[in-house]
Design an enzyme around this catalytic site. Structure first.
Site, PDB file in Angstrom:
ATOM      1  N   LYS A 102       0.660  -1.052  -0.125  1.00  0.00           N
ATOM      2  CA  LYS A 102      -0.006   0.241  -0.045  1.00  0.00           C
ATOM      3  C   LYS A 102       1.257   1.093   0.180  1.00  0.00           C
ATOM      4  O   LYS A 102       0.358   2.022  -0.611  1.00  0.00           O
ATOM      5  CB  LYS A 102      -0.957  -0.063   1.293  1.00  0.00           C
ATOM      6  CG  LYS A 102      -1.996  -1.275   1.218  1.00  0.00           C
ATOM      7  CD  LYS A 102      -3.735  -0.478   1.033  1.00  0.00           C
ATOM      8  CE  LYS A 102      -4.430  -1.706   0.972  1.00  0.00           C
ATOM      9  NZ  LYS A 102      -5.777  -1.608   0.891  1.00  0.00           N
TER      10      LYS A 102
ATOM     11  N   LYS B 257     -11.602  -5.095  -5.817  1.00  0.00           N
ATOM     12  CA  LYS B 257     -12.256  -4.280  -5.970  1.00  0.00           C
ATOM     13  C   LYS B 257     -11.374  -2.329  -6.638  1.00  0.00           C
ATOM     14  O   LYS B 257     -11.922  -1.242  -7.027  1.00  0.00           O
ATOM     15  CB  LYS B 257     -12.895  -3.243  -4.906  1.00  0.00           C
ATOM     16  CG  LYS B 257     -13.162  -3.129  -3.072  1.00  0.00           C
ATOM     17  CD  LYS B 257     -13.965  -2.983  -2.324  1.00  0.00           C
ATOM     18  CE  LYS B 257     -14.085  -3.566  -0.844  1.00  0.00           C
ATOM     19  NZ  LYS B 257     -12.458  -3.015  -0.479  1.00  0.00           N
TER      20      LYS B 257
ATOM     21  N   LYS C 215      -6.306 -11.684  -8.117  1.00  0.00           N
ATOM     22  CA  LYS C 215      -7.547 -11.882  -7.621  1.00  0.00           C
ATOM     23  C   LYS C 215      -8.930 -11.153  -8.780  1.00  0.00           C
ATOM     24  O   LYS C 215      -8.205  -9.796  -8.464  1.00  0.00           O
ATOM     25  CB  LYS C 215      -7.751 -11.678  -6.328  1.00  0.00           C
ATOM     26  CG  LYS C 215      -7.345 -10.672  -5.440  1.00  0.00           C
ATOM     27  CD  LYS C 215      -7.334 -10.695  -3.812  1.00  0.00           C
ATOM     28  CE  LYS C 215      -8.044  -9.143  -3.105  1.00  0.00           C
ATOM     29  NZ  LYS C 215      -8.511  -9.193  -2.555  1.00  0.00           N
TER      30      LYS C 215
HETATM   31  P1  ATP Z   1      -8.880  -4.089  -2.863  1.00  0.00           P
HETATM   32  O1  ATP Z   1      -8.973  -3.840  -3.653  1.00  0.00           O
HETATM   33  O2  ATP Z   1      -9.618  -2.559  -2.146  1.00  0.00           O
HETATM   34  O3  ATP Z   1      -8.186  -3.822  -1.604  1.00  0.00           O
HETATM   35  P2  ATP Z   1     -10.338  -5.743  -2.119  1.00  0.00           P
HETATM   36  O4  ATP Z   1     -11.040  -6.810  -3.251  1.00  0.00           O
HETATM   37  O5  ATP Z   1      -9.330  -7.012  -2.424  1.00  0.00           O
HETATM   38  O6  ATP Z   1      -9.565  -4.680  -1.752  1.00  0.00           O
HETATM   39  P3  ATP Z   1     -10.731  -6.588   0.759  1.00  0.00           P
HETATM   40  O7  ATP Z   1     -11.706  -4.743   1.317  1.00  0.00           O
HETATM   41  O8  ATP Z   1      -9.623  -6.597   0.953  1.00  0.00           O
HETATM   42  O9  ATP Z   1     -10.898  -6.330  -0.797  1.00  0.00           O
HETATM   43  O10 ATP Z   1     -11.219  -7.755   1.495  1.00  0.00           O
HETATM   44  C1  ATP Z   1     -12.802  -7.831   1.841  1.00  0.00           C
HETATM   45  C2  ATP Z   1     -12.947  -9.764   2.010  1.00  0.00           C
HETATM   46  O11 ATP Z   1     -13.344  -9.582   0.813  1.00  0.00           O
HETATM   47  C3  ATP Z   1     -12.218 -10.217   2.815  1.00  0.00           C
HETATM   48  O12 ATP Z   1     -12.565 -10.901   3.270  1.00  0.00           O
HETATM   49  C4  ATP Z   1     -11.489 -10.833   1.058  1.00  0.00           C
HETATM   50  O13 ATP Z   1     -10.803 -11.874   1.870  1.00  0.00           O
HETATM   51  C5  ATP Z   1     -12.414 -10.969   0.881  1.00  0.00           C
HETATM   52  N1  ATP Z   1     -12.098 -11.139  -1.148  1.00  0.00           N
HETATM   53  C6  ATP Z   1     -11.769 -10.158  -2.060  1.00  0.00           C
HETATM   54  N2  ATP Z   1     -11.516 -10.000  -3.230  1.00  0.00           N
HETATM   55  C7  ATP Z   1     -11.701 -11.339  -3.476  1.00  0.00           C
HETATM   56  C8  ATP Z   1     -12.008 -12.332  -4.462  1.00  0.00           C
HETATM   57  N3  ATP Z   1     -11.146 -11.853  -5.479  1.00  0.00           N
HETATM   58  N4  ATP Z   1     -12.170 -13.415  -3.739  1.00  0.00           N
HETATM   59  C9  ATP Z   1     -12.408 -13.934  -2.947  1.00  0.00           C
HETATM   60  N5  ATP Z   1     -13.063 -12.924  -1.566  1.00  0.00           N
HETATM   61  C10 ATP Z   1     -12.097 -11.850  -1.835  1.00  0.00           C
END
Ligand code: ATP
Ligand code: LTN
Length: 334
Positions: A115, A200, A197
């Site tokens: 980050k 968002k 992965k």
């Molecule tokens: P950012 O892009 O802002 O890092 P993110 O979409 O990766 O966000 P997080 O806010 O880090 O999501 O995660 C929220 C929850 O969703 C966590 O429990 C994480 O494990 C789950 N999660 C996020 N992306 C995935 C994915 N692609 N598949 C399965 N679970 C996910």
């Protein structure tokens, strides 16, 4: 324990629009855990300000996320759904825990490294201390289990280290939490780069299905999903794009990869993409309808926000008072 139930804590940040990955990988599992555990599901708005936010957007997204928790099927009478910023004990305990956390162990946190590379113009102390606030979230409720994705395991590990260190000095104050990794197939990959992965914060909107995408958008994104030139529907590592589509299909329908491979025997990628798109749209449409209906019922949501903040405060303050006493802060005069 609360009553005869173990305690579960988890949270999500209200930054960006939630994706299908967040839903299938986290939110959907959260719903099924509410029978077995006393669950606290927090909108971690204090974590969100570790990167700069527009105040109006943050407020709106925080409410949308809490509404989504309910729309996804979490019963707000059973599980405690609340904003982190409504329970001041989070920030207070985080300060105390800062004093029991070493720079050396924090310097190893990989999310901070990632980050700070992404936000090189705003590497603030809050971003560095992020895992300590997360530890406070979890330890305040004496959580037994914490459902998290792999990327958060390191933060859970440091939470356990801090709690054990504190307990070694002051006696049994904190429950040591265990991670809970959801069932298989829950890791949803980007539609544009199946090696990474679905996230968002991806800049390419075609890489992610957002929970509020309409049917046409969903169909279009799946049609454009990156696959391969093998032209066969097989579930294997060498075909990560197809595997991801099968995983999504399985996650929405409850089928196994074997069943899906049989179902599409002799069919082309186009047919698989259409079927997955339709299934995802069928999954998300009722969710979107519930969000729309709930959003109109301001008084209902306000009531949940108020009652659940009070419930969370009760449990959080119990732990905080104990900690304050243990470390030698003067007791309150009642
Ligand atoms: P950012 O892009 O802002 O890092 P993110 O979409 O990766 O966000 P997080 O806010 O880090 O999501 O995660 C929220 C929850 O969703 C966590 O429990 C994480 O494990 C789950 N999660 C996020 N992306 C995935 C994915 N692609 N598949 C399965 N679970 C996910
Ligand atoms: N850092 C987590 C969100 C989060 C969390 C928590 C998860 C904040 N506090 C406590 C579990 C328990 C994330 O980015 N997914």
């Amino acid at each position: 324990m609360i009553g005869d139930q173990k305690v579960l804590f988890s949270g999500m940040q209200a930054t960006g629009n939630l994706t299908l990955g967040n839903y299938l990988g986290a939110l959907k599992n959260w719903v099924s855990l509410t029978d077995e555990y006393q669950c606290f599901y927090c909108v971690v708005d204090e974590h969100s300000i570790t990167v700069r936010q527009d105040p109006a957007v943050l407020r709106k997204r925080a409410r949308a996320l809490l509404t989504l928790y309910i729309a996804a099927g979490i019963d707000p009478e059973k599980a405690c759904l609340y904003y982190q910023s409504h329970v001041s004990a989070h920030a207070e305990l985080a300060w105390i825990l800062n004093c029991f956390t070493y720079m050396g162990e924090m310097n190893r946190m990989t999310q901070f490294k990632d980050k700070s590379a992404k936000h090189a113009d705003n590497i603030n102390v809050g971003l560095f201390a992020y895992p300590v606030l997360m530890a406070a979230d979890i330890l305040l409720y004496q959580a037994d289990i914490v459902p998290v994705g792999n990327d958060q395991l390191q933060h859970l590990e440091i939470t356990r280290d801090i709690a054990e260190r504190f307990n070694n000095i002051y006696g049994d104050v904190f429950t040591i939490p265990e991670p809970y990794i959801g069932k298989t197939g829950a890791r949803i990959m980007s539609l544009q780069d199946p090696g990474k992965k679905m996230s968002k914060s991806d800049e390419n909107p075609n890489a992610s299905i957002y929970l509020m995408d309409d049917r046409d958008t969903i169909m279009r994104k799946f049609k454009r999903a990156v696959t391969d030139s093998e032209a066969q529907i097989v579930y294997r590592e060498e075909q990560p794009g197809i595997r991801n589509l099968i995983d999504i299909y399985c996650s929405c329908t409850g089928k196994t990869p074997d069943e899906v491979v049989r179902e599409f025997d002799g069919k082309g990628y186009g047919e698989l993409k259409t079927a997955v798109g339709e299934t995802v749209a069928d999954t998300l449409t009722p969710l979107q309808e519930r969000v729309a209906a709930l959003s109109k019922d301001k008084a209902y949501i306000d009531g949940i926000i108020k009652n659940n903040a009070e419930k969370a405060q009760y449990f959080a303050n119990k732990t905080l008072r104990k900690v304050q006493h243990k470390i030698g802060f003067p007791d309150r005069i009642r």
